[in-house]
Design an enzyme around this catalytic site. Sequence first.
Site, mmCIF file in Angstrom:
data_model
loop_
_atom_site.group_PDB
_atom_site.id
_atom_site.type_symbol
_atom_site.label_atom_id
_atom_site.label_comp_id
_atom_site.label_asym_id
_atom_site.label_seq_id
_atom_site.Cartn_x
_atom_site.Cartn_y
_atom_site.Cartn_z
ATOM 1 N N ARG A 45 0.809 -1.240 0.000
ATOM 2 C CA ARG A 45 0.000 0.000 0.000
ATOM 3 C C ARG A 45 0.834 1.278 0.000
ATOM 4 N NH1 ARG A 45 -3.124 -2.999 3.901
ATOM 5 N NH2 ARG A 45 -4.767 -4.087 2.791
ATOM 6 N N LYS A 51 3.210 11.407 -11.544
ATOM 7 C CA LYS A 51 2.345 10.542 -12.358
ATOM 8 C C LYS A 51 3.082 9.227 -12.585
ATOM 9 C CE LYS A 51 -0.530 13.687 -15.062
ATOM 10 N NZ LYS A 51 -0.842 14.178 -16.419
ATOM 11 N N GLU A 106 9.762 17.706 -25.028
ATOM 12 C CA GLU A 106 9.077 18.074 -23.773
ATOM 13 C C GLU A 106 9.670 19.352 -23.188
ATOM 14 O OE1 GLU A 106 6.362 16.557 -22.989
ATOM 15 O OE2 GLU A 106 6.493 14.401 -23.382
ATOM 16 N N LYS A 154 7.624 23.040 -14.436
ATOM 17 C CA LYS A 154 6.762 21.908 -14.062
ATOM 18 C C LYS A 154 6.430 21.963 -12.567
ATOM 19 C CE LYS A 154 5.477 17.214 -14.609
ATOM 20 N NZ LYS A 154 5.553 15.956 -15.338
ATOM 21 N N GLU A 180 -4.226 17.273 -11.504
ATOM 22 C CA GLU A 180 -4.756 17.662 -12.814
ATOM 23 C C GLU A 180 -6.262 17.900 -12.802
ATOM 24 O OE1 GLU A 180 -2.714 15.842 -16.164
ATOM 25 O OE2 GLU A 180 -4.529 16.074 -17.361
ATOM 26 N N ARG A 227 -2.901 21.788 -14.597
ATOM 27 C CA ARG A 227 -1.870 20.806 -15.003
ATOM 28 C C ARG A 227 -2.099 20.276 -16.416
ATOM 29 N NH1 ARG A 227 1.074 16.044 -11.406
ATOM 30 N NH2 ARG A 227 2.307 15.233 -13.147
ATOM 31 N N ASN A 236 -0.059 18.790 -21.074
ATOM 32 C CA ASN A 236 -0.374 17.826 -22.132
ATOM 33 C C ASN A 236 -0.399 18.479 -23.505
ATOM 34 O OD1 ASN A 236 -0.755 15.761 -20.228
ATOM 35 N ND2 ASN A 236 -2.825 16.503 -19.803
ATOM 36 N N HIS A 240 -0.161 16.586 -26.845
ATOM 37 C CA HIS A 240 -0.237 15.148 -26.574
ATOM 38 C C HIS A 240 -1.454 14.477 -27.223
ATOM 39 C CE1 HIS A 240 2.991 16.135 -23.911
ATOM 40 N NE2 HIS A 240 3.097 14.905 -23.442
ATOM 41 N N HIS A 296 -0.668 11.448 -29.379
ATOM 42 C CA HIS A 296 -1.117 10.067 -29.138
ATOM 43 C C HIS A 296 -1.758 9.491 -30.399
ATOM 44 C CE1 HIS A 296 -1.307 10.577 -24.476
ATOM 45 N NE2 HIS A 296 -0.103 10.360 -24.932
ATOM 46 N N HIS A 306 7.886 8.626 -28.273
ATOM 47 C CA HIS A 306 6.858 9.472 -27.657
ATOM 48 C C HIS A 306 7.153 10.965 -27.900
ATOM 49 C CE1 HIS A 306 3.981 10.834 -24.650
ATOM 50 N NE2 HIS A 306 4.952 11.524 -24.069
HETATM 51 P P1 NAD Z 1 12.591 5.340 -22.139
HETATM 52 O O1 NAD Z 1 12.456 5.205 -20.702
HETATM 53 O O2 NAD Z 1 12.092 4.224 -22.994
HETATM 54 O O3 NAD Z 1 14.124 5.624 -22.492
HETATM 55 C C1 NAD Z 1 14.507 5.778 -23.837
HETATM 56 C C2 NAD Z 1 15.641 4.798 -24.217
HETATM 57 O O4 NAD Z 1 16.864 5.317 -23.693
HETATM 58 C C3 NAD Z 1 15.483 3.418 -23.628
HETATM 59 O O5 NAD Z 1 15.954 2.471 -24.551
HETATM 60 C C4 NAD Z 1 16.389 3.457 -22.400
HETATM 61 O O6 NAD Z 1 16.836 2.198 -21.995
HETATM 62 C C5 NAD Z 1 17.511 4.318 -22.909
HETATM 63 N N1 NAD Z 1 18.279 5.032 -21.898
HETATM 64 C C6 NAD Z 1 17.809 5.631 -20.781
HETATM 65 N N2 NAD Z 1 18.792 6.325 -20.189
HETATM 66 C C7 NAD Z 1 19.896 6.150 -20.929
HETATM 67 C C8 NAD Z 1 21.232 6.625 -20.835
HETATM 68 N N3 NAD Z 1 21.593 7.496 -19.887
HETATM 69 N N4 NAD Z 1 22.123 6.223 -21.760
HETATM 70 C C9 NAD Z 1 21.746 5.391 -22.772
HETATM 71 N N5 NAD Z 1 20.500 4.939 -22.931
HETATM 72 C C10 NAD Z 1 19.587 5.317 -22.026
HETATM 73 O O7 NAD Z 1 11.867 6.664 -22.691
HETATM 74 P P2 NAD Z 1 11.723 8.151 -22.105
HETATM 75 O O8 NAD Z 1 11.649 9.012 -23.304
HETATM 76 O O9 NAD Z 1 12.699 8.430 -21.058
HETATM 77 O O10 NAD Z 1 10.303 8.104 -21.389
HETATM 78 C C11 NAD Z 1 9.112 7.853 -22.129
HETATM 79 C C12 NAD Z 1 8.077 7.367 -21.160
HETATM 80 O O11 NAD Z 1 7.805 8.374 -20.203
HETATM 81 C C13 NAD Z 1 6.747 7.020 -21.816
HETATM 82 O O12 NAD Z 1 6.306 5.772 -21.330
HETATM 83 C C14 NAD Z 1 5.815 8.128 -21.352
HETATM 84 O O13 NAD Z 1 4.491 7.703 -21.229
HETATM 85 C C15 NAD Z 1 6.405 8.474 -20.013
HETATM 86 N N6 NAD Z 1 6.127 9.841 -19.557
HETATM 87 C C16 NAD Z 1 5.669 9.985 -18.302
HETATM 88 C C17 NAD Z 1 5.416 11.244 -17.808
HETATM 89 C C18 NAD Z 1 4.971 11.420 -16.388
HETATM 90 O O14 NAD Z 1 4.605 12.543 -16.016
HETATM 91 N N7 NAD Z 1 5.010 10.398 -15.577
HETATM 92 C C19 NAD Z 1 5.662 12.369 -18.616
HETATM 93 C C20 NAD Z 1 6.157 12.186 -19.893
HETATM 94 C C21 NAD Z 1 6.390 10.905 -20.370
HETATM 95 N N1 GLY Z 2 3.625 15.058 -18.387
HETATM 96 C C1 GLY Z 2 2.334 15.533 -18.014
HETATM 97 C C2 GLY Z 2 2.190 15.718 -16.546
HETATM 98 O O1 GLY Z 2 3.076 15.428 -15.777
HETATM 99 O O2 GLY Z 2 1.169 16.152 -16.126
#
Ligand code: NAD
Ligand code: GLY
Length: 370
Positions: free
Chosen positions: A125, A147, A189, A231, A241, A245, A249, A252, A256, A269
Amino acid sequence: MNSSDLQIVAIDLAERSYHIAIRGSLFDNPLSYVELPAAHSALIVTNTTVGPLYAERLQRALSGKYPQVHTVVLPDGEAFKTWESLNLIFDALLGHGCDRKTILFALGGGVVGDMAGFAAASYMRGVPFVQVPTTLLAQVDSSVGGKTAINHPLGKNMIGAFYQPLKVVCDLDTLKTLPDRELSAGLAEVIKYGPIADMDFLGWLEANMDAALAREPAALAHIVKRSCEIKADVVGQDERESGLRAILNFGHTFGHAIEAGLGYGEWLHGEAVALGMALAARYSARRSELSAADADRAAGVIAAAGLPAHLPTLALSCDGARLVDHMRYDKKVEGTTLPFLLLRAIGNAYVARDVDLADIAAFLDAELHS
Ligand code: NAD
Ligand code: GLY
């Protein structure tokens, strides 16, 4: 800004407040974790790409503070942001006898961060967790604000929770190993914060994009700090949100639809969000709310970051109506209406609830044939 100075950005959320620390040489320094609560064990969650690069150094940094430091290595990629991967984290936690004080460390990009955060939100939990983001996207966006989620076959990030970390450690040195395409995807972003909140920052990015792409430490330090400040300000006002907030997006909804319509896996993405932002800006101009010059300006910064600002001709097999269909599987759908993030000016985003999806389809058809 001197890139060797430690930058701290505060997230002000009453009892859930925390800090983002930004600099090089941070993630493997025990001092980065000194203020965290004591615990019998810690679990590093990482993946098959980031683990071999950085997990051992993080393990060493934590081993003076936590008697047991375990690591779980997940498969790499958005396709693995699933129940199955989440369960690997629970298997590790239970297998190692981790208790309610165990701290999770998310070492990786947004995929690892979102999954480790959701595991932390639900194991016993809720156990504490720390974000150690290693992509630009994760440092400027996903590791901040709480998030957490996994994907469902019918929709991205559909299962998750709001759950804040105890701390975010952004080590700029980890960006040195990031592939160029991932760096550009992260810049999407970053660029987002200009149109939605800060015209000056957009101007700074226009003037410094080459330095960012060359990974100059001072440029990266400014980018991560300013993005986190914006942010933090937004999340501090609207953690869950219910209003403001939503501006985070921007791009987005179009993005998407592009990811789903042109094929998950083909587009990162951040690339889809970049094109989504250019489309949202041009759609704002179509409604005569944004000047065509400002829409062109937004597209220009996106293109300068090596990101797509126009629908590619290969998408001609896809029409506007089909792209709009993909928008219906969006967390933002409110009954039969879909709110759109649009611009009145650079730095002034708002939620439009009067958008006719048939008009969006016609706009996308015009974009596909322009
Ligand atoms: P990711 O986590 O897939 O990383 C991209 C690639 O880079 C992967 O292959 C990873 O293994 C590699 N990598 C990571 N760090 C590295 C490093 N230092 N050196 C070499 N390779 C490295 O993608 P991302 O772009 O970091 O994140 C995308 C994800 O984030 C999506 O799932 C999206 O939905 C999510 N997201 C979440 C929020 C939130 O607010 N929680 C906001 C935006 C995006
Ligand atoms: N990336 C969108 C949010 O954090 O709200």
